[in-house]
Design a protein around this motif. Structure first.
Motif, PDB file in Angstrom:
ATOM      1  N   ALA A  68       7.831 -40.466  20.121  1.00 12.57           N
ATOM      2  CA  ALA A  68       7.633 -39.275  20.951  1.00 12.57           C
ATOM      3  C   ALA A  68       7.762 -37.995  20.131  1.00 12.57           C
ATOM      4  N   SER A  69       8.718 -37.963  19.186  1.00 11.26           N
ATOM      5  CA  SER A  69       8.905 -36.760  18.361  1.00 11.26           C
ATOM      6  C   SER A  69       7.699 -36.527  17.450  1.00 11.26           C
ATOM      7  N   MET A  70       7.235 -37.588  16.790  1.00 14.18           N
ATOM      8  CA  MET A  70       6.070 -37.440  15.904  1.00 14.18           C
ATOM      9  C   MET A  70       4.826 -37.074  16.718  1.00 14.18           C
ATOM     10  N   THR A  71       4.675 -37.688  17.890  1.00 13.52           N
ATOM     11  CA  THR A  71       3.528 -37.380  18.739  1.00 13.52           C
ATOM     12  C   THR A  71       3.529 -35.920  19.166  1.00 13.52           C
ATOM     13  N   ALA A  72       4.680 -35.439  19.640  1.00 14.78           N
ATOM     14  CA  ALA A  72       4.764 -34.057  20.131  1.00 14.78           C
ATOM     15  C   ALA A  72       4.484 -33.061  19.011  1.00 14.78           C
ATOM     16  N   THR A  73       5.052 -33.298  17.820  1.00 14.69           N
ATOM     17  CA  THR A  73       4.859 -32.357  16.708  1.00 14.69           C
ATOM     18  C   THR A  73       3.390 -32.313  16.271  1.00 14.69           C
ATOM     19  N   ALA A  74       2.785 -33.478  16.092  1.00 10.27           N
ATOM     20  CA  ALA A  74       1.379 -33.514  15.674  1.00 10.27           C
ATOM     21  C   ALA A  74       0.461 -32.954  16.760  1.00 10.27           C
ATOM     22  N   ALA A  75       0.766 -33.258  18.022  1.00  6.55           N
ATOM     23  CA  ALA A  75      -0.074 -32.764  19.121  1.00  6.55           C
ATOM     24  C   ALA A  75      -0.020 -31.248  19.224  1.00  6.55           C
ATOM     25  N   VAL A  76       1.156 -30.656  18.981  1.00  8.75           N
ATOM     26  CA  VAL A  76       1.275 -29.188  19.026  1.00  8.75           C
ATOM     27  C   VAL A  76       0.444 -28.559  17.913  1.00  8.75           C
ATOM     28  N   ILE A  77       0.514 -29.131  16.708  1.00 10.64           N
ATOM     29  CA  ILE A  77      -0.247 -28.566  15.580  1.00 10.64           C
ATOM     30  C   ILE A  77      -1.754 -28.665  15.857  1.00 10.64           C
ATOM     31  N   LEU A  78      -2.234 -29.853  16.204  1.00  3.51           N
ATOM     32  CA  LEU A  78      -3.670 -30.044  16.415  1.00  3.51           C
ATOM     33  C   LEU A  78      -4.160 -29.326  17.672  1.00  3.51           C
ATOM     34  N   GLY A  79      -3.363 -29.386  18.753  1.00  6.93           N
ATOM     35  CA  GLY A  79      -3.754 -28.704  19.983  1.00  6.93           C
ATOM     36  C   GLY A  79      -3.817 -27.193  19.817  1.00  6.93           C
ATOM     37  N   THR A  80      -2.884 -26.631  19.040  1.00  2.81           N
ATOM     38  CA  THR A  80      -2.889 -25.186  18.788  1.00  2.81           C
ATOM     39  C   THR A  80      -4.105 -24.784  17.965  1.00  2.81           C
ATOM     40  N   LEU A  81      -4.424 -25.564  16.931  1.00  5.77           N
ATOM     41  CA  LEU A  81      -5.610 -25.263  16.120  1.00  5.77           C
ATOM     42  C   LEU A  81      -6.877 -25.301  16.976  1.00  5.77           C
ATOM     43  N   ALA A  82      -6.977 -26.321  17.853  1.00  6.29           N
ATOM     44  CA  ALA A  82      -8.154 -26.423  18.718  1.00  6.29           C
ATOM     45  C   ALA A  82      -8.234 -25.244  19.679  1.00  6.29           C
ATOM     46  N   ALA A  83      -7.090 -24.827  20.222  1.00 10.85           N
ATOM     47  CA  ALA A  83      -7.079 -23.688  21.147  1.00 10.85           C
ATOM     48  C   ALA A  83      -7.470 -22.396  20.450  1.00 10.85           C
ATOM     49  N   VAL A  84      -6.985 -22.202  19.229  1.00 10.83           N
ATOM     50  CA  VAL A  84      -7.340 -20.989  18.479  1.00 10.83           C
ATOM     51  C   VAL A  84      -8.837 -20.954  18.207  1.00 10.83           C
ATOM     52  N   VAL A  85      -9.400 -22.088  17.824  1.00  5.04           N
ATOM     53  CA  VAL A  85     -10.847 -22.142  17.562  1.00  5.04           C
ATOM     54  C   VAL A  85     -11.641 -21.812  18.824  1.00  5.04           C
TER      55      VAL A  85
END
Length: 267
Positions: A68-85
């Protein structure tokens, strides 16, 4: 100031009781001495002691928290990049397709997602020999594909409401775009990042279906263990473990809420 009517208060009580009464029941029966989880005998904390001596269950809990910790951290990084784009680059070729691909896991049934990711890993294993076996890594990758879509929606909503005048002023004063993002944008969207992280963590910790497709020997998650043990009857140890998890999650949400409140007051 308008006050709630008796009907409104009654509706609130019924609604909250429907939501939280099952959790309260689990917490109460975690202190039950009887082995029967639905028959109260007397107060006892022996199931908490039994929990700490159950190494197999503790290993499963640690594995679930790790995933859950690895999932949440990676999802925040990738989800934030996608949202910024999607927010900052409004016009680019394939924008509609890109948006649909990010949001697709939201409407895709978990069974289909689990089966599709399993077939992908089997194909990769036959072609390039990776992954050699299914376990924590394969479950984490599958959870990231699901959680990233939720984080993307949360961060995108915050970025769309973001006042860009501060950012534009910093750019006019000569700041580089990366520095503006790290020093100005990132702190201002921090509450949405924290909310997205908690949401992704809860989604991963709660998943049974996808993890069942992608687990391997020694990679059983806590929801899978609880689901399989129900067939032989619910153990009071599970009630004790559920109470501890509820306490950890409630404390984390309260701390996050306090930090977000203080951060919003500063801005």
């Amino acid at each position: 100031m308008r006050h709630l009517s008796k009907t409104g208060i009654t509706s609130l009580i019924v609604g909250y009781a429907f939501l939280y009464l099952p959790i309260v029941t689990v917490i109460i029966f975690s202190f039950n001495e009887s082995r029967l989880v639905t028959v109260w005998s007397r107060f006892s904390t022996k199931w908490y002691g039994a929990l700490w001596t159950n190494e197999g269950l503790l290993d499963t809990v640690l594995a679930s928290f790790k995933i859950a910790s690895m999932t949440a951290t990676a999802a925040v990084i990738l989800g934030t990049l996608a949202a910024v784009v999607m927010v900052r680059f409004i016009k680019f070729r394939g924008r509609t397709l890109f948006s649909g691909l990010i949001s697709a896991p939201l409407v895709m049934p978990d069974v289909i997602t689990g089966l599709a990711v399993l077939m992908m890993f089997v194909t990769f294993e036959q072609l390039i020999g990776w992954p050699a076996h299914r376990g924590i890594l394969t479950i984490t990758i599958a959870h990231i594909t699901l959680a990233m879509a939720y984080v993307y929606l949360v961060v995108q909503a915050r970025l769309q409401d973001f006042d860009r005048s501060i950012e534009e002023a910093a750019l006019d004063l000569g700041a580089r775009p990366l520095k503006v993002f790290l020093v100005i944008v990132l702190p201002l969207i921090l509450p949405s990042l924290a909310a997205g992280w908690l949401l992704a963590f809860a989604l991963s910790l709660d998943d049974v279906v996808i993890a069942s497709f992608l687990s391997g020997p020694g990679a059983t998650t806590l929801p899978m263990l609880i689901f399989s043990s129900i067939r032989m009857g619910v153990s009071p140890v599970i009630n004790a473990l559920s109470t501890i998890i509820v306490g950890i999650v409630a404390t984390s949400v309260m701390i996050a809420g306090i930090l977000i409140h203080h951060q919003q007051k500063r801005h």
